[in-house]
Design a protein around this motif. Structure first.
Motif, PDB file in Angstrom:
ATOM      1  N   ALA A  43       0.787  -0.988   0.168  1.00  0.00           N
ATOM      2  CA  ALA A  43       0.064  -0.078   0.027  1.00  0.00           C
ATOM      3  C   ALA A  43       0.874   1.168   0.035  1.00  0.00           C
ATOM      4  N   VAL A  57       3.770   1.895  -1.507  1.00  0.00           N
ATOM      5  CA  VAL A  57       4.403   1.605  -2.513  1.00  0.00           C
ATOM      6  C   VAL A  57       4.308   3.020  -3.723  1.00  0.00           C
ATOM      7  N   PRO A  58       3.209   3.154  -3.857  1.00  0.00           N
ATOM      8  CA  PRO A  58       2.782   4.360  -4.861  1.00  0.00           C
ATOM      9  C   PRO A  58       3.388   5.601  -4.317  1.00  0.00           C
ATOM     10  N   SER A 117       6.833   5.821  -4.279  1.00  0.00           N
ATOM     11  CA  SER A 117       7.718   5.985  -5.340  1.00  0.00           C
ATOM     12  C   SER A 117       7.483   7.445  -6.171  1.00  0.00           C
ATOM     13  N   LEU A 118       6.252   8.058  -5.729  1.00  0.00           N
ATOM     14  CA  LEU A 118       6.125   9.389  -6.164  1.00  0.00           C
ATOM     15  C   LEU A 118       7.200  10.379  -5.406  1.00  0.00           C
ATOM     16  N   THR A 135      10.112   9.352  -4.433  1.00  0.00           N
ATOM     17  CA  THR A 135      11.455   9.055  -4.899  1.00  0.00           C
ATOM     18  C   THR A 135      11.613  10.259  -6.047  1.00  0.00           C
ATOM     19  N   ALA A 136      10.503  10.183  -6.955  1.00  0.00           N
ATOM     20  CA  ALA A 136      10.771  11.308  -7.945  1.00  0.00           C
ATOM     21  C   ALA A 136      10.929  12.479  -7.459  1.00  0.00           C
ATOM     22  N   PHE A 190      14.534  12.825  -6.559  1.00  0.00           N
ATOM     23  CA  PHE A 190      15.278  12.710  -7.575  1.00  0.00           C
ATOM     24  C   PHE A 190      15.544  14.001  -8.313  1.00  0.00           C
ATOM     25  N   VAL A 191      14.225  14.815  -8.393  1.00  0.00           N
ATOM     26  CA  VAL A 191      14.280  15.993  -8.943  1.00  0.00           C
ATOM     27  C   VAL A 191      15.007  17.171  -8.056  1.00  0.00           C
ATOM     28  N   ILE A 222      17.334   4.291  -3.894  1.00  0.00           N
ATOM     29  CA  ILE A 222      17.045   4.277  -5.309  1.00  0.00           C
ATOM     30  C   ILE A 222      17.182   5.724  -5.935  1.00  0.00           C
ATOM     31  N   GLY A 223      16.710   6.578  -5.368  1.00  0.00           N
ATOM     32  CA  GLY A 223      16.913   7.821  -5.875  1.00  0.00           C
ATOM     33  C   GLY A 223      18.290   8.206  -6.092  1.00  0.00           C
ATOM     34  N   PHE A 266      20.040   6.372  -9.203  1.00  0.00           N
ATOM     35  CA  PHE A 266      19.590   7.046 -10.507  1.00  0.00           C
ATOM     36  C   PHE A 266      20.426   8.500 -10.636  1.00  0.00           C
TER      37      PHE A 266
END
Lengths: 213, 152
Positions: free
Chosen positions: A39, A41-42, A45-46, A48-49, A52-53, A88-89, A92
């Motif tokens: 539950a 993960v979404p 993941s968002l 993490t984006a 990352f940015v 993970i971020g 990448f």
């Protein structure tokens, strides 16, 4: 604030990887114990984006410029998901943009991930102090967001200052490192405010998105 | 009494300084050498101003052959000893950010010198970097959508 390749000696780099392995294992174990591990993960993941940015957003703090990290925010909103998200971020960022380095991935993950977990625990104090008002949560969010980055800057500072290579003018480099650490102070406060804003917004709109007990 | 002393003292001082100046004659010699120019910048393109530079010669990789600082444009120029062939290593460092470049130097090739200095940048153009970034973001968002769908 990422430590690139070739700055730290090999034993510290290896210790970083070992520590990251251990904390990742523990984080995944904690996640797996949750009622529905998938539950989260979404959301993870968002964010993490976003992490990352964030390193693209440079803020000029004369005489240097620093970028957002958002590790405190990730810790506050994700709990133990924050550590794998940051790992993970960072991976990448390192392979796509050579921001940070593959050899220092472990050290960087610990440097940003452990304070993120600390930020999580700071924010979870809301249960202990029974804070249910938006203002109280915003203040707690400010502290968790700011402390997440503040602790990371402290680790960054102490790692570099204790590992100065020979052949450099130690004083100049110490002054430069201290300057860079101090330049992060405005970002610490900025990320604190950002976390506070986001926490109070989410609490008003969809409170179940905040990490539960 | 005092006035009488002033004139000879002044004359002595002037003469004395002249003699000193002659003894400090300067001779400048020059010779044309090939030099290596290092250009250092952060990954956002900002030059690394007043960063510390350490140059290591191939025959002694532990002690710097030369140390110095980059200028306001992030540049540093040095002339390596052409007698010492091999990989000259130049470390540029500031506040925990930095890079080491190895510059192969041999007596026969000048062109090699310029090729290997461009390190530290990803080598991608801005549009390529943006595209890569967008792909990365899409990967994360896609993962989020995938798991969000699975949940419902």
């Amino acid at each position: 604030m990422h430590i690139p390749d070739g700055i730290l000696p090999a034993p510290i780099v290896l210790t970083g990887y070992a520590g990251t392995g251990l904390v990742t294992w523990y984080s995944l174990r904690r996640i797996n114990r949750q009622e529905n591990p998938q539950a989260g993960v979404p959301k993870a993941s968002l964010l993490t984006a976003a992490f990352f940015v964030a390193s693209w957003i440079h803020i000029p703090v004369p005489p240097t410029s620093v970028h957002l990290i958002l590790n405190g925010l990730l810790g506050t909103l994700l709990g133990y998901f924050a550590f794998p998200a940051i790992l993970i971020g960072l991976l990448f960022q390192a392979i796509l943009f050579q921001h940070g380095g593959l050899s220092t991935l472990g050290v960087n993950a610990l440097m940003m991930g452990l304070p993120a977990i600390a930020a999580h625990y700071i924010f979870q104090l809301r249960y202990r102090f029974k804070i249910t008002q938006v203002n109280g949560l915003a203040i707690l969010g400010f502290f968790s967001g700011a402390m997440g980055l503040g602790l990371a800057v402290l680790i960054f500072f102490s790692l570099l200052i204790t590992n100065l290579p020979a052949g450099l003018d130690v004083r100049t480099e110490q002054a430069a490192i201290t300057g860079l650490a101090l330049a992060h102070l405005p970002v610490v406060i900025l990320e604190g405010f950002f976390t506070a804003l986001l926490v109070s917004f989410i609490y008003r709109v969809k409170p179940e998105l905040l990490p539960q007990r | 009494m005092k006035k009488r002393l002033v004139v000879p003292l002044a004359a002595f001082a002037v003469l004395g300084s002249q003699i000193q100046a002659i003894a400090h004659g300067v001779k400048i010699e020059y010779q044309v050498q090939s030099a290596i120019e290092i250009q250092s910048a952060y990954d956002n393109g900002e030059p690394m101003q007043a960063a510390q530079v350490a140059v290591y010669s191939p025959d002694n990789p532990t002690e710097p052959w030369l140390t110095g600082q980059t200028d306001a444009n992030g540049k540093f120029i040095f002339a390596p000893d052409p007698q010492i062939e091999g990989n000259w290593e130049v470390q540029v460092r500031q506040a925990g950010h930095g890079e080491i470049v190895a510059i192969p130097l041999s007596s026969d090739s000048e062109s090699k010198l310029q090729a290997s200095i461009v390190k530290g940048s990803t080598g991608y153009s801005a549009p390529q970097l943006i595209l890569m970034g967008l792909m990365g973001i899409w990967g994360f968002v896609g993962t989020a959508l995938f798991f969000a769908k699975g949940k419902s």
